[in-house]
Design a protein around this motif. Structure first.
Motif, PDB file in Angstrom:
ATOM      1  N   ALA A  55      -3.866   8.060   5.020  1.00 23.90           N
ATOM      2  CA  ALA A  55      -4.688   7.555   3.930  1.00 23.90           C
ATOM      3  C   ALA A  55      -3.893   6.561   3.106  1.00 23.90           C
ATOM      4  O   ALA A  55      -2.741   6.822   2.735  1.00 23.90           O
ATOM      5  N   ALA A  56      -4.512   5.438   2.798  1.00 26.45           N
ATOM      6  CA  ALA A  56      -3.831   4.368   2.070  1.00 26.45           C
ATOM      7  C   ALA A  56      -4.468   4.145   0.712  1.00 26.45           C
ATOM      8  O   ALA A  56      -5.685   4.291   0.543  1.00 26.45           O
ATOM      9  N   SER A  57      -3.655   3.788  -0.223  1.00 23.61           N
ATOM     10  CA  SER A  57      -4.157   3.366  -1.529  1.00 23.61           C
ATOM     11  C   SER A  57      -4.009   1.858  -1.617  1.00 23.61           C
ATOM     12  O   SER A  57      -3.162   1.264  -0.961  1.00 23.61           O
ATOM     13  N   GLY A  58      -4.858   1.249  -2.407  1.00 26.42           N
ATOM     14  CA  GLY A  58      -4.759  -0.196  -2.554  1.00 26.42           C
ATOM     15  C   GLY A  58      -5.967  -0.904  -1.987  1.00 26.42           C
ATOM     16  O   GLY A  58      -6.500  -0.525  -0.955  1.00 26.42           O
ATOM     17  N   ARG A  59      -6.375  -1.950  -2.677  1.00 30.63           N
ATOM     18  CA  ARG A  59      -7.589  -2.663  -2.297  1.00 30.63           C
ATOM     19  C   ARG A  59      -7.408  -3.536  -1.071  1.00 30.63           C
ATOM     20  O   ARG A  59      -8.382  -3.986  -0.483  1.00 30.63           O
ATOM     21  N   THR A  60      -6.156  -3.803  -0.685  1.00 30.56           N
ATOM     22  CA  THR A  60      -5.906  -4.752   0.397  1.00 30.56           C
ATOM     23  C   THR A  60      -5.653  -4.076   1.726  1.00 30.56           C
ATOM     24  O   THR A  60      -5.234  -4.725   2.673  1.00 30.56           O
ATOM     25  N   PHE A  61      -5.922  -2.768   1.821  1.00 23.41           N
ATOM     26  CA  PHE A  61      -5.634  -2.047   3.057  1.00 23.41           C
ATOM     27  C   PHE A  61      -6.274  -2.718   4.261  1.00 23.41           C
ATOM     28  O   PHE A  61      -5.673  -2.817   5.317  1.00 23.41           O
ATOM     29  N   SER A  62      -7.498  -3.183   4.126  1.00 21.74           N
ATOM     30  CA  SER A  62      -8.235  -3.741   5.264  1.00 21.74           C
ATOM     31  C   SER A  62      -7.625  -5.025   5.791  1.00 21.74           C
ATOM     32  O   SER A  62      -8.010  -5.499   6.865  1.00 21.74           O
ATOM     33  N   THR A  63      -6.682  -5.586   5.070  1.00 19.81           N
ATOM     34  CA  THR A  63      -6.034  -6.811   5.544  1.00 19.81           C
ATOM     35  C   THR A  63      -4.756  -6.538   6.316  1.00 19.81           C
ATOM     36  O   THR A  63      -4.158  -7.450   6.884  1.00 19.81           O
ATOM     37  N   TYR A  64      -4.319  -5.285   6.335  1.00 15.18           N
ATOM     38  CA  TYR A  64      -3.046  -4.936   6.972  1.00 15.18           C
ATOM     39  C   TYR A  64      -3.230  -4.506   8.419  1.00 15.18           C
ATOM     40  O   TYR A  64      -4.094  -3.676   8.731  1.00 15.18           O
ATOM     41  N   ASN A  65      -2.386  -5.022   9.277  1.00 14.84           N
ATOM     42  CA  ASN A  65      -2.185  -4.382  10.577  1.00 14.84           C
ATOM     43  C   ASN A  65      -1.318  -3.156  10.335  1.00 14.84           C
ATOM     44  O   ASN A  65      -0.409  -3.180   9.497  1.00 14.84           O
ATOM     45  N   MET A  66      -1.603  -2.081  11.072  1.00 13.58           N
ATOM     46  CA  MET A  66      -0.934  -0.820  10.813  1.00 13.58           C
ATOM     47  C   MET A  66      -0.216  -0.316  12.062  1.00 13.58           C
ATOM     48  O   MET A  66      -0.606  -0.654  13.196  1.00 13.58           O
ATOM     49  N   GLY A  67       0.778   0.517  11.848  1.00 10.18           N
ATOM     50  CA  GLY A  67       1.512   1.078  12.973  1.00 10.18           C
ATOM     51  C   GLY A  67       1.783   2.553  12.799  1.00 10.18           C
ATOM     52  O   GLY A  67       1.713   3.093  11.691  1.00 10.18           O
TER      53      GLY A  67
ATOM     54  N   VAL B 154       0.846  -1.184   0.000  1.00 13.24           N
ATOM     55  CA  VAL B 154       0.000   0.000   0.000  1.00 13.24           C
ATOM     56  C   VAL B 154       0.887   1.240   0.000  1.00 13.24           C
ATOM     57  O   VAL B 154       2.030   1.208   0.459  1.00 13.24           O
ATOM     58  N   GLN B 155       0.352   2.315  -0.513  1.00  9.94           N
ATOM     59  CA  GLN B 155       1.004   3.621  -0.426  1.00  9.94           C
ATOM     60  C   GLN B 155       0.281   4.440   0.625  1.00  9.94           C
ATOM     61  O   GLN B 155      -0.962   4.436   0.669  1.00  9.94           O
ATOM     62  N   LEU B 156       1.045   5.155   1.433  1.00  5.23           N
ATOM     63  CA  LEU B 156       0.496   5.815   2.606  1.00  5.23           C
ATOM     64  C   LEU B 156       0.827   7.303   2.596  1.00  5.23           C
ATOM     65  O   LEU B 156       1.952   7.685   2.255  1.00  5.23           O
ATOM     66  N   VAL B 157      -0.144   8.119   3.001  1.00  6.19           N
ATOM     67  CA  VAL B 157       0.056   9.564   3.078  1.00  6.19           C
ATOM     68  C   VAL B 157      -0.514  10.054   4.401  1.00  6.19           C
ATOM     69  O   VAL B 157      -1.731   9.940   4.641  1.00  6.19           O
TER      70      VAL B 157
END
Length: 124
Positions: free
Chosen positions: A23-35, A2-5
Protein backbone atom coordinates in the motif's frame (compact mmCIF):
# COMPACT_ATOMS: atom_id res chain seq x y z
CA UNK A 1 8.20 10.25 -2.98
CA UNK A 2 5.76 7.62 -1.81
CA UNK A 3 5.67 5.71 1.46
CA UNK A 4 5.14 1.98 1.15
CA UNK A 5 3.80 -0.67 3.52
CA UNK A 6 3.88 -4.37 2.62
CA UNK A 7 1.56 -7.01 4.01
CA UNK A 8 0.37 -10.53 3.27
CA UNK A 9 3.42 -12.54 4.20
CA UNK A 10 3.24 -15.67 6.30
CA UNK A 11 4.02 -19.34 6.58
CA UNK A 12 2.92 -21.64 3.77
CA UNK A 13 3.72 -25.17 2.67
CA UNK A 14 5.63 -25.84 -0.51
CA UNK A 15 3.29 -25.72 -3.49
CA UNK A 16 1.02 -23.21 -1.79
CA UNK A 17 0.20 -19.61 -2.64
CA UNK A 18 0.35 -16.19 -1.05
CA UNK A 19 -0.57 -12.73 -2.25
CA UNK A 20 1.51 -9.84 -1.05
CA UNK A 21 0.17 -6.31 -0.99
CA UNK A 22 2.04 -3.04 -0.97
CA UNK A 23 0.00 0.00 0.00
CA UNK A 24 1.33 3.40 -1.00
CA UNK A 25 0.65 6.87 0.26
CA UNK A 26 0.86 9.87 -1.98
CA UNK A 27 -1.12 11.25 -4.88
CA UNK A 28 1.52 10.36 -7.47
CA UNK A 29 1.53 6.60 -6.93
CA UNK A 30 -0.09 5.95 -10.32
CA UNK A 31 2.87 7.56 -12.06
CA UNK A 32 5.45 5.21 -10.54
CA UNK A 33 6.76 2.00 -11.97
CA UNK A 34 7.03 -0.40 -9.06
CA UNK A 35 9.22 -3.33 -8.13
CA UNK A 36 9.42 -6.27 -5.77
CA UNK A 37 12.64 -7.53 -4.22
CA UNK A 38 13.43 -10.20 -1.67
CA UNK A 39 16.21 -10.96 0.77
CA UNK A 40 16.84 -14.45 2.09
CA UNK A 41 18.83 -15.04 5.28
CA UNK A 42 22.52 -14.55 4.66
CA UNK A 43 22.00 -13.40 1.09
CA UNK A 44 21.89 -10.09 -0.71
CA UNK A 45 18.60 -8.54 -1.68
CA UNK A 46 17.56 -9.62 -5.16
CA UNK A 47 15.12 -8.39 -7.78
CA UNK A 48 11.88 -10.34 -8.19
CA UNK A 49 9.43 -8.42 -10.38
CA UNK A 50 8.57 -5.04 -11.84
CA UNK A 51 5.21 -3.59 -12.85
CA UNK A 52 4.85 -0.49 -14.95
CA UNK A 53 2.70 2.47 -13.96
CA UNK A 54 -0.35 1.20 -15.86
CA UNK A 55 -0.11 -2.36 -14.58
CA UNK A 56 0.09 -3.72 -18.12
CA UNK A 57 3.79 -4.35 -18.57
CA UNK A 58 5.93 -6.59 -16.39
CA UNK A 59 9.24 -8.32 -16.13
CA UNK A 60 10.38 -10.98 -13.71
CA UNK A 61 13.48 -12.73 -12.48
CA UNK A 62 14.04 -16.12 -14.05
CA UNK A 63 13.63 -17.79 -10.67
CA UNK A 64 9.98 -16.71 -10.33
CA UNK A 65 8.83 -16.36 -13.93
CA UNK A 66 5.70 -18.40 -14.53
CA UNK A 67 4.94 -18.70 -10.82
CA UNK A 68 4.66 -15.08 -9.63
CA UNK A 69 2.38 -12.43 -11.11
CA UNK A 70 2.41 -8.72 -10.42
CA UNK A 71 -0.61 -6.45 -10.57
CA UNK A 72 -1.73 -3.10 -9.25
CA UNK A 73 -4.85 -1.12 -8.48
CA UNK A 74 -4.07 2.55 -8.83
CA UNK A 75 -7.47 3.52 -7.44
CA UNK A 76 -6.42 1.80 -4.21
CA UNK A 77 -2.78 2.91 -4.36
CA UNK A 78 -1.77 -0.73 -4.06
CA UNK A 79 0.52 -3.09 -5.91
CA UNK A 80 0.31 -6.86 -5.52
CA UNK A 81 2.49 -9.91 -5.97
CA UNK A 82 0.62 -13.18 -6.43
CA UNK A 83 2.96 -16.06 -5.61
CA UNK A 84 1.98 -19.57 -6.68
CA UNK A 85 3.77 -22.91 -6.56
CA UNK A 86 5.93 -21.63 -3.75
CA UNK A 87 9.21 -23.37 -2.99
CA UNK A 88 11.34 -23.39 0.16
CA UNK A 89 13.91 -21.31 -1.70
CA UNK A 90 11.32 -18.53 -1.99
CA UNK A 91 11.66 -17.99 1.77
CA UNK A 92 12.72 -14.38 2.28
CA UNK A 93 11.67 -10.94 3.38
CA UNK A 94 9.84 -9.36 0.46
CA UNK A 95 10.02 -5.63 -0.24
CA UNK A 96 8.24 -3.36 -2.62
CA UNK A 97 9.93 -0.27 -3.99
CA UNK A 98 9.21 2.64 -6.28
CA UNK A 99 11.37 2.81 -9.39
CA UNK A 100 13.19 6.08 -9.95
CA UNK A 101 15.52 4.86 -12.68
CA UNK A 102 15.08 3.53 -16.16
CA UNK A 103 12.38 0.96 -16.90
CA UNK A 104 13.95 -2.45 -17.21
CA UNK A 105 16.33 -2.03 -14.32
CA UNK A 106 16.84 -4.80 -11.77
CA UNK A 107 19.27 -2.85 -9.65
CA UNK A 108 18.43 -1.62 -6.17
CA UNK A 109 20.07 1.70 -6.93
CA UNK A 110 17.32 2.44 -9.48
CA UNK A 111 14.59 2.11 -6.87
CA UNK A 112 13.86 4.86 -4.39
CA UNK A 113 11.24 4.50 -1.70
CA UNK A 114 11.18 1.13 0.05
CA UNK A 115 8.74 -0.56 2.38
CA UNK A 116 9.72 -2.28 5.60
CA UNK A 117 9.27 -5.76 4.17
CA UNK A 118 7.05 -8.75 4.90
CA UNK A 119 8.31 -12.21 5.81
CA UNK A 120 7.45 -15.17 3.60
CA UNK A 121 8.38 -18.62 4.86
CA UNK A 122 7.83 -21.73 2.75
CA UNK A 123 8.11 -25.06 4.54
CA UNK A 124 9.06 -28.25 2.75
Amino acid sequence: QVQLVESGGGLVQAGGSLRLSCAASGRTFSTYNMGWFRQAPGKEREFVAAINWSGRIFYYSNSVKGRFTGSRDNAKNTVYLQMNSLKPEDTAVYYCAAMNGDWGSRLEANFGSWGQGTQVTVSS
